[in-house]
Design a protein around this motif. Structure first.
Motif, PDB file in Angstrom:
ATOM      1  N   PHE A  49      -5.148   6.905  -2.126  1.00  0.00           N
ATOM      2  CA  PHE A  49      -6.010   8.085  -2.083  1.00  0.00           C
ATOM      3  C   PHE A  49      -7.485   7.789  -1.814  1.00  0.00           C
ATOM      4  N   GLY A  50      -7.854   6.511  -1.794  1.00  0.00           N
ATOM      5  CA  GLY A  50      -9.259   6.166  -1.612  1.00  0.00           C
ATOM      6  C   GLY A  50     -10.101   6.387  -2.853  1.00  0.00           C
ATOM      7  N   TRP A  51      -9.449   6.603  -4.003  1.00  0.00           N
ATOM      8  CA  TRP A  51     -10.180   6.795  -5.257  1.00  0.00           C
ATOM      9  C   TRP A  51     -10.828   5.488  -5.686  1.00  0.00           C
ATOM     10  N   PHE A  52     -11.803   5.577  -6.563  1.00  0.00           N
ATOM     11  CA  PHE A  52     -12.489   4.411  -7.146  1.00  0.00           C
ATOM     12  C   PHE A  52     -13.029   3.484  -6.051  1.00  0.00           C
ATOM     13  N   SER A  53     -13.630   4.086  -5.034  1.00  0.00           N
ATOM     14  CA  SER A  53     -14.222   3.360  -3.906  1.00  0.00           C
ATOM     15  C   SER A  53     -13.196   2.555  -3.115  1.00  0.00           C
ATOM     16  N   GLY A  54     -11.952   3.008  -3.119  1.00  0.00           N
ATOM     17  CA  GLY A  54     -10.898   2.307  -2.389  1.00  0.00           C
ATOM     18  C   GLY A  54     -10.867   2.685  -0.925  1.00  0.00           C
ATOM     19  N   PRO A  55     -10.096   1.927  -0.141  1.00  0.00           N
ATOM     20  CA  PRO A  55     -10.057   2.152   1.301  1.00  0.00           C
ATOM     21  C   PRO A  55      -9.124   3.271   1.751  1.00  0.00           C
ATOM     22  N   GLY A  56      -8.269   3.788   0.872  1.00  0.00           N
ATOM     23  CA  GLY A  56      -7.284   4.783   1.283  1.00  0.00           C
ATOM     24  C   GLY A  56      -6.195   4.139   2.116  1.00  0.00           C
ATOM     25  N   ILE A  57      -5.254   4.954   2.549  1.00  0.00           N
ATOM     26  CA  ILE A  57      -4.100   4.432   3.301  1.00  0.00           C
ATOM     27  C   ILE A  57      -4.525   3.774   4.604  1.00  0.00           C
ATOM     28  N   GLY A  58      -5.419   4.407   5.353  1.00  0.00           N
ATOM     29  CA  GLY A  58      -5.835   3.847   6.642  1.00  0.00           C
ATOM     30  C   GLY A  58      -6.473   2.476   6.506  1.00  0.00           C
ATOM     31  N   GLY A  59      -7.428   2.361   5.596  1.00  0.00           N
ATOM     32  CA  GLY A  59      -8.096   1.073   5.390  1.00  0.00           C
ATOM     33  C   GLY A  59      -7.157   0.022   4.830  1.00  0.00           C
ATOM     34  N   THR A  60      -6.278   0.438   3.933  1.00  0.00           N
ATOM     35  CA  THR A  60      -5.310  -0.494   3.366  1.00  0.00           C
ATOM     36  C   THR A  60      -4.344  -0.979   4.441  1.00  0.00           C
ATOM     37  N   ALA A  61      -3.908  -0.067   5.319  1.00  0.00           N
ATOM     38  CA  ALA A  61      -2.993  -0.441   6.406  1.00  0.00           C
ATOM     39  C   ALA A  61      -3.642  -1.476   7.323  1.00  0.00           C
ATOM     40  N   LYS A  62      -4.904  -1.265   7.657  1.00  0.00           N
ATOM     41  CA  LYS A  62      -5.612  -2.233   8.514  1.00  0.00           C
ATOM     42  C   LYS A  62      -5.710  -3.587   7.829  1.00  0.00           C
ATOM     43  N   PHE A  63      -6.034  -3.580   6.536  1.00  0.00           N
ATOM     44  CA  PHE A  63      -6.110  -4.847   5.803  1.00  0.00           C
ATOM     45  C   PHE A  63      -4.753  -5.548   5.788  1.00  0.00           C
ATOM     46  N   PHE A  64      -3.696  -4.791   5.473  1.00  0.00           N
ATOM     47  CA  PHE A  64      -2.366  -5.400   5.416  1.00  0.00           C
ATOM     48  C   PHE A  64      -1.989  -6.027   6.751  1.00  0.00           C
ATOM     49  N   GLU A  65      -2.270  -5.331   7.846  1.00  0.00           N
ATOM     50  CA  GLU A  65      -1.987  -5.901   9.170  1.00  0.00           C
ATOM     51  C   GLU A  65      -2.796  -7.166   9.412  1.00  0.00           C
ATOM     52  N   SER A  66      -4.043  -7.190   8.940  1.00  0.00           N
ATOM     53  CA  SER A  66      -4.897  -8.363   9.165  1.00  0.00           C
ATOM     54  C   SER A  66      -4.413  -9.602   8.420  1.00  0.00           C
ATOM     55  N   VAL A  67      -3.625  -9.411   7.365  1.00  0.00           N
ATOM     56  CA  VAL A  67      -3.110 -10.559   6.611  1.00  0.00           C
ATOM     57  C   VAL A  67      -1.618 -10.787   6.872  1.00  0.00           C
ATOM     58  N   GLY A  68      -1.072 -10.134   7.917  1.00  0.00           N
ATOM     59  CA  GLY A  68       0.273 -10.446   8.365  1.00  0.00           C
ATOM     60  C   GLY A  68       1.381  -9.499   7.949  1.00  0.00           C
ATOM     61  N   TYR A  69       1.073  -8.406   7.276  1.00  0.00           N
ATOM     62  CA  TYR A  69       2.108  -7.441   6.891  1.00  0.00           C
ATOM     63  C   TYR A  69       2.165  -6.359   7.960  1.00  0.00           C
ATOM     64  N   ASP A  70       3.224  -6.407   8.782  1.00  0.00           N
ATOM     65  CA  ASP A  70       3.339  -5.498   9.906  1.00  0.00           C
ATOM     66  C   ASP A  70       4.679  -4.787   9.826  1.00  0.00           C
ATOM     67  N   PRO A  71       4.717  -3.467   9.860  1.00  0.00           N
ATOM     68  CA  PRO A  71       3.619  -2.540  10.115  1.00  0.00           C
ATOM     69  C   PRO A  71       2.768  -2.304   8.861  1.00  0.00           C
ATOM     70  N   GLY A  72       1.489  -2.339   9.060  1.00  0.00           N
ATOM     71  CA  GLY A  72       0.542  -2.230   7.960  1.00  0.00           C
ATOM     72  C   GLY A  72       0.671  -0.950   7.156  1.00  0.00           C
ATOM     73  N   LYS A  73       0.897   0.175   7.832  1.00  0.00           N
ATOM     74  CA  LYS A  73       0.980   1.449   7.100  1.00  0.00           C
ATOM     75  C   LYS A  73       2.197   1.462   6.176  1.00  0.00           C
ATOM     76  N   PHE A  74       3.318   0.941   6.636  1.00  0.00           N
ATOM     77  CA  PHE A  74       4.524   0.879   5.807  1.00  0.00           C
ATOM     78  C   PHE A  74       4.240   0.078   4.531  1.00  0.00           C
ATOM     79  N   PHE A  75       3.675  -1.111   4.689  1.00  0.00           N
ATOM     80  CA  PHE A  75       3.403  -1.952   3.528  1.00  0.00           C
ATOM     81  C   PHE A  75       2.299  -1.370   2.647  1.00  0.00           C
ATOM     82  N   ALA A  76       1.334  -0.665   3.244  1.00  0.00           N
ATOM     83  CA  ALA A  76       0.285  -0.016   2.455  1.00  0.00           C
ATOM     84  C   ALA A  76       0.874   1.078   1.572  1.00  0.00           C
ATOM     85  N   VAL A  77       1.773   1.860   2.135  1.00  0.00           N
ATOM     86  CA  VAL A  77       2.410   2.928   1.355  1.00  0.00           C
ATOM     87  C   VAL A  77       3.286   2.331   0.255  1.00  0.00           C
ATOM     88  N   ILE A  78       4.095   1.332   0.603  1.00  0.00           N
ATOM     89  CA  ILE A  78       4.964   0.700  -0.399  1.00  0.00           C
ATOM     90  C   ILE A  78       4.123   0.085  -1.515  1.00  0.00           C
TER      91      ILE A  78
END
Length: 182
Positions: A49-78
């Motif tokens: 949700f991006g609460w507590f100064s978090g990145p939200g799903i979009g930012g989390t998905a990009k981070f996950f992809e940058s560290v090798g978890y592809d697809p990033g959005k799937f792993f961000a949601v999980i």
């Protein structure tokens, strides 16, 4: 979690109560569950949700992809669901062996991401490893008496086998997930 030897019987009333020692263990498990669960849930809220100064799903998905978890959005949601929902379930003591194991697996993946940063420091993995161990320990011990699980017949009397089985599955899934990331 209490056994017959962990109970004190009131002769006058003919009623059985948990011993003082068992009540102390139950209180300690509740404090541990609540603390770990709220910390984990807050991190999940950052991801989802991006609460507590978090990145939200979009930012989390990009981070996950940058560290090798592809697809990033799937792993961000999980990851977000495990942390947010699992953290709240841990606080409540709901399906504790399963939830503890899910958080264990999630935090082992987080530990692997931060592994190259060393144990301590801003990029260290000590925090994630501590949460993984605490969640695994709760999966093994069960939630104690102050938990929703006490109202679920199959979970009312926690068995080590439930927790050990859940931890074993979490370790296998975490190992596969870590091994297959890019």
């Amino acid at each position: 979690m209490a056994t017959d030897t962990d109970r004190v019987t009131s002769v006058a009333a003919g009623e059985s109560y948990p011993s003082a020692e068992q009540s102390t263990v139950d209180a300690g498990l509740f404090v541990l569950r609540a603390t770990v669960g709220l910390f984990i849930a807050a991190h999940g809220a950052q991801k989802l949700f991006g609460w507590f100064s978090g990145p939200g799903i979009g930012g989390t998905a990009k981070f996950f992809e940058s560290v090798g978890y592809d697809p990033g959005k799937f792993f961000a949601v999980i990851g977000g669901l495990i942390e947010f929902g699992g953290g709240l379930a841990l606080v409540a003591g709901f399906c504790t062996p399963l939830v503890g194991a899910a958080i264990l697996g999630d935090m082992l993946n987080a530990t692997s991401v931060k592994w190259s940063g060393g144990f301590f420091g801003g990029t260290g993995f000590e925090y994630e490893l501590l949460l993984a161990i605490a969640a695994g320990a709760l999966a093994l011990t069960g939630p104690g008496r102050f938990a929703v699980d006490r109202g679920i017949p199959v979970l009312r009397r926690h068995r080590l086998a439930y927790g050990a089985g859940a931890v074993a599955v979490a370790l296998v899934i975490a190992a596969i997930t870590i091994a297959t990331k890019k």
